[in-house]
Design a protein around this motif. Structure first.
Motif, mmCIF file in Angstrom:
data_model
loop_
_atom_site.group_PDB
_atom_site.id
_atom_site.type_symbol
_atom_site.label_atom_id
_atom_site.label_comp_id
_atom_site.label_asym_id
_atom_site.label_seq_id
_atom_site.Cartn_x
_atom_site.Cartn_y
_atom_site.Cartn_z
ATOM 1 N N PRO A 112 0.802 -1.240 0.000
ATOM 2 C CA PRO A 112 0.000 0.000 0.000
ATOM 3 C C PRO A 112 0.828 1.280 0.000
ATOM 4 C CG PRO A 112 -0.906 -1.596 1.555
ATOM 5 C CD PRO A 112 0.436 -2.124 1.125
ATOM 6 N N LYS A 113 2.111 1.177 0.373
ATOM 7 C CA LYS A 113 2.969 2.364 0.413
ATOM 8 C C LYS A 113 3.791 2.540 -0.861
ATOM 9 C CE LYS A 113 3.575 2.316 5.454
ATOM 10 N NZ LYS A 113 4.577 2.281 6.566
ATOM 11 N N ILE A 114 3.686 1.587 -1.761
ATOM 12 C CA ILE A 114 4.492 1.613 -2.984
ATOM 13 C C ILE A 114 3.733 2.313 -4.098
ATOM 14 C CG2 ILE A 114 5.539 0.176 -4.780
ATOM 15 C CD1 ILE A 114 6.168 -1.895 -2.635
ATOM 16 N N HIS A 115 4.398 3.275 -4.730
ATOM 17 C CA HIS A 115 3.801 4.019 -5.846
ATOM 18 C C HIS A 115 4.680 3.886 -7.083
ATOM 19 C CE1 HIS A 115 0.986 5.776 -2.995
ATOM 20 N NE2 HIS A 115 2.022 6.017 -2.210
ATOM 21 N N ALA A 116 5.197 2.685 -7.295
ATOM 22 C CA ALA A 116 6.111 2.423 -8.399
ATOM 23 C C ALA A 116 5.623 1.214 -9.180
ATOM 24 C CB ALA A 116 7.520 2.156 -7.856
ATOM 25 N N ARG A 117 6.109 1.104 -10.397
ATOM 26 C CA ARG A 117 5.856 -0.096 -11.203
ATOM 27 C C ARG A 117 6.899 -1.138 -10.799
ATOM 28 N NH1 ARG A 117 3.134 -1.213 -15.882
ATOM 29 N NH2 ARG A 117 2.534 0.987 -16.048
ATOM 30 N N MET A 118 6.462 -2.372 -10.527
ATOM 31 C CA MET A 118 7.352 -3.381 -9.973
ATOM 32 C C MET A 118 7.508 -4.594 -10.886
ATOM 33 S SD MET A 118 8.140 -1.920 -7.072
ATOM 34 C CE MET A 118 8.924 -3.237 -6.133
ATOM 35 N N TYR A 119 8.678 -5.214 -10.783
ATOM 36 C CA TYR A 119 8.929 -6.475 -11.477
ATOM 37 C C TYR A 119 9.628 -7.426 -10.503
ATOM 38 C CZ TYR A 119 10.635 -9.994 -14.684
ATOM 39 O OH TYR A 119 10.882 -11.196 -15.302
ATOM 40 N N PHE A 120 9.154 -8.669 -10.457
ATOM 41 C CA PHE A 120 9.739 -9.670 -9.576
ATOM 42 C C PHE A 120 10.128 -10.898 -10.394
ATOM 43 C CE2 PHE A 120 6.760 -7.177 -7.078
ATOM 44 C CZ PHE A 120 7.483 -6.859 -5.944
ATOM 45 N N GLY A 121 11.426 -11.178 -10.451
ATOM 46 C CA GLY A 121 11.923 -12.386 -11.092
ATOM 47 C C GLY A 121 12.288 -13.374 -9.991
ATOM 48 N N ILE A 122 11.578 -14.489 -9.932
ATOM 49 C CA ILE A 122 11.731 -15.446 -8.842
ATOM 50 C C ILE A 122 12.513 -16.665 -9.315
ATOM 51 C CG2 ILE A 122 10.464 -16.926 -7.217
ATOM 52 C CD1 ILE A 122 8.142 -14.926 -7.417
ATOM 53 N N ALA A 123 13.454 -17.117 -8.510
ATOM 54 C CA ALA A 123 14.256 -18.284 -8.864
ATOM 55 C C ALA A 123 13.428 -19.563 -8.733
ATOM 56 C CB ALA A 123 15.483 -18.368 -7.959
ATOM 57 N N LYS A 124 13.744 -20.532 -9.570
ATOM 58 C CA LYS A 124 13.020 -21.801 -9.581
ATOM 59 C C LYS A 124 13.032 -22.477 -8.206
ATOM 60 C CE LYS A 124 13.159 -26.421 -11.681
ATOM 61 N NZ LYS A 124 13.885 -27.309 -12.624
ATOM 62 N N ASN A 125 14.205 -22.558 -7.580
ATOM 63 C CA ASN A 125 14.274 -23.250 -6.293
ATOM 64 C C ASN A 125 13.624 -22.458 -5.164
ATOM 65 O OD1 ASN A 125 16.462 -21.488 -6.671
ATOM 66 N ND2 ASN A 125 17.770 -22.601 -5.223
ATOM 67 N N ASP A 126 13.599 -21.125 -5.282
ATOM 68 C CA ASP A 126 12.871 -20.332 -4.292
ATOM 69 C C ASP A 126 11.371 -20.589 -4.407
ATOM 70 O OD1 ASP A 126 15.159 -19.191 -3.252
ATOM 71 O OD2 ASP A 126 15.058 -17.423 -4.546
ATOM 72 N N ASP A 127 10.910 -20.693 -5.644
ATOM 73 C CA ASP A 127 9.489 -20.956 -5.869
ATOM 74 C C ASP A 127 9.112 -22.352 -5.387
ATOM 75 O OD1 ASP A 127 6.864 -20.233 -7.062
ATOM 76 O OD2 ASP A 127 7.342 -21.880 -8.431
ATOM 77 N N GLU A 128 9.997 -23.299 -5.598
ATOM 78 C CA GLU A 128 9.727 -24.661 -5.143
ATOM 79 C C GLU A 128 9.668 -24.735 -3.626
ATOM 80 O OE1 GLU A 128 11.872 -26.994 -8.901
ATOM 81 O OE2 GLU A 128 12.943 -26.694 -7.013
ATOM 82 N N ASP A 166 -1.921 -6.525 -6.201
ATOM 83 C CA ASP A 166 -3.221 -6.261 -6.819
ATOM 84 C C ASP A 166 -4.134 -5.480 -5.881
ATOM 85 O OD1 ASP A 166 -2.439 -7.541 -9.110
ATOM 86 O OD2 ASP A 166 -3.552 -9.391 -8.729
ATOM 87 N N ALA A 167 -4.131 -5.878 -4.613
ATOM 88 C CA ALA A 167 -4.999 -5.213 -3.642
ATOM 89 C C ALA A 167 -4.616 -3.748 -3.475
ATOM 90 C CB ALA A 167 -4.930 -5.934 -2.295
ATOM 91 N N ALA A 168 -3.321 -3.457 -3.583
ATOM 92 C CA ALA A 168 -2.841 -2.074 -3.437
ATOM 93 C C ALA A 168 -2.806 -1.339 -4.774
ATOM 94 C CB ALA A 168 -1.446 -2.073 -2.820
ATOM 95 N N LYS A 169 -3.243 -2.037 -5.838
ATOM 96 C CA LYS A 169 -3.244 -1.455 -7.189
ATOM 97 C C LYS A 169 -1.850 -1.024 -7.631
ATOM 98 C CE LYS A 169 -8.093 -0.026 -7.343
ATOM 99 N NZ LYS A 169 -8.501 -0.856 -6.186
ATOM 100 N N VAL A 170 -0.866 -1.824 -7.251
ATOM 101 C CA VAL A 170 0.507 -1.595 -7.690
ATOM 102 C C VAL A 170 0.735 -2.401 -8.975
ATOM 103 C CG1 VAL A 170 2.957 -1.918 -7.157
ATOM 104 C CG2 VAL A 170 1.356 -1.240 -5.349
ATOM 105 N N PRO A 171 1.056 -1.746 -10.091
ATOM 106 C CA PRO A 171 1.326 -2.504 -11.322
ATOM 107 C C PRO A 171 2.574 -3.363 -11.133
ATOM 108 C CG PRO A 171 1.856 -0.175 -11.609
ATOM 109 C CD PRO A 171 1.188 -0.292 -10.288
ATOM 110 N N ALA A 172 2.397 -4.670 -11.241
ATOM 111 C CA ALA A 172 3.510 -5.571 -10.962
ATOM 112 C C ALA A 172 3.469 -6.789 -11.877
ATOM 113 C CB ALA A 172 3.483 -6.021 -9.502
ATOM 114 N N GLU A 173 4.643 -7.199 -12.327
ATOM 115 C CA GLU A 173 4.786 -8.430 -13.094
ATOM 116 C C GLU A 173 5.627 -9.392 -12.280
ATOM 117 O OE1 GLU A 173 6.350 -10.110 -17.446
ATOM 118 O OE2 GLU A 173 6.574 -7.982 -16.941
ATOM 119 N N ILE A 174 5.162 -10.632 -12.182
ATOM 120 C CA ILE A 174 5.860 -11.642 -11.390
ATOM 121 C C ILE A 174 6.112 -12.854 -12.272
ATOM 122 C CG2 ILE A 174 5.766 -13.114 -9.341
ATOM 123 C CD1 ILE A 174 3.760 -11.088 -8.152
#
Length: 297
Positions: free
Chosen positions: A216-232, A246-254
């Motif tokens: 809710p405090k972020i007013h930036a466009r964000m990108y998150f690249g997640i490692a395979k083993n972190d996701d596992e 999404d809830a904070a309406k922050v444009p983000a790609e994951i």
């Protein structure tokens, strides 16, 4: 004779018009190529690098400041991983500066040491003595409020530099430990217009201070690249992260990458299984440049 002259003039005019039309089309095509190449053409920019000291509420932070030699450009803050400010981080800063950004690469461990002296190529994660070296370093920047204070100081410092275009937003990117620091930076200043986290660790946890709760405090466009083993290891992490954004309406790609934690770092090459993944690192770099081109314009 007059008819011949008039006919010749008409032919000359037609030829001139055709030349003009061809030139116009050619110029349009050339412009399109330049626009499409964008980053490639900008990557030839000469850059200047210098070491700087930045006053913060907790002391003096040493950092590298790398920028195009001429002009003013959007500022960027790069947060290092647990191995801190070292040659590979400077190389990353130079590559970004060649793309047209004024880049600050701070030593995140300045509260403890000016140079951590760590090298992933020789560091042994299986060795308790080696691993113990990271505890006070990471603890210093992960302490409550530390990153936020640093972020405000770094933004203020960048805005005082003639090489930084203050009409443009500031970007920030981080790796491993630096991923959560990107989120804390974005939540600390409205000057931040874009944030990129690559194989960030601890983006989502069950504590009241979890980085994803800062959405809710972020007013930036964000990108998150997640490692395979972190996701596992935490398959619901990306889901909670997306829900928070999404809830904070922050444009983000994951995105989840088919690579191991640390894949972007070109010095993560220790045998027998190097972590650095050149192809996926280049893909992540392309995503970062696209993010900055969109959000820092």
């Amino acid at each position: 004779m007059a008819d011949d002259t008039r006919k010749q003039e008409e032919q000359d005019a037609a030829a001139a018009n055709e030349l003009t039309r061809r030139d116009f089309v050619a110029m349009g095509i050339a412009a399109g190529i330049v626009a499409a190449a964008g980053a490639a053409s900008a990557a030839d920019m000469p850059v200047t690098e210098k070491d700087v000291d930045i006053k913060t509420p907790d002391g003096t932070c040493n950092a590298a400041f790398i920028h195009p030699t001429t002009g003013s450009h959007p500022g960027v803050i790069i947060w290092a991983d647990a191995f801190g400010l070292r040659p590979v981080m400077r190389e990353m800063g130079r590559a970004l500066a060649k793309e047209g950004y004024s880049v600050l690469v701070p030593n995140p461990f300045y509260r403890v040491v000016k140079d951590a002296g760590l090298d992933p190529r020789t560091f042994d994660f299986g060795n308790q003595t080696d691993r113990a070296k990271l505890t006070p370093l990471m603890g210093s920047i992960n302490a409550q409020g530390a990153a936020e204070k640093d972020a405000v100081a770094f933004v203020a410092w960048l805005d005082q530099q003639k090489e930084v275009n203050k009409a443009k937003k500031i970007g920030t990117q981080g790796y491993c430990m630096g991923g959560p620091l990107v989120m804390r930076t974005a939540a600390s200043s409205d000057r931040i217009g874009a944030g990129g986290s690559f194989h960030g660790g601890g983006l989502v946890n069950d504590t009241p201070n979890s980085p994803h709760l800062l959405a809710p405090k972020i007013h930036a466009r964000m990108y998150f690249g997640i490692a395979k083993n972190d996701d596992e290891g935490q398959p619901d992490g990306k889901v909670k992260l997306k829900e928070a954004m999404d809830a904070a309406k922050v444009p983000a790609e994951i995105e989840v990458y088919p690579s191991q934690h640390g894949w972007c770092m070109s010095d993560f090459t220790k045998p027998p299984t190097p972590i650095y993944d050149k192809a996926q690192a280049e893909r992540a770099w392309g995503k970062l440049l696209a993010l900055y081109k969109t959000a820092l314009a």
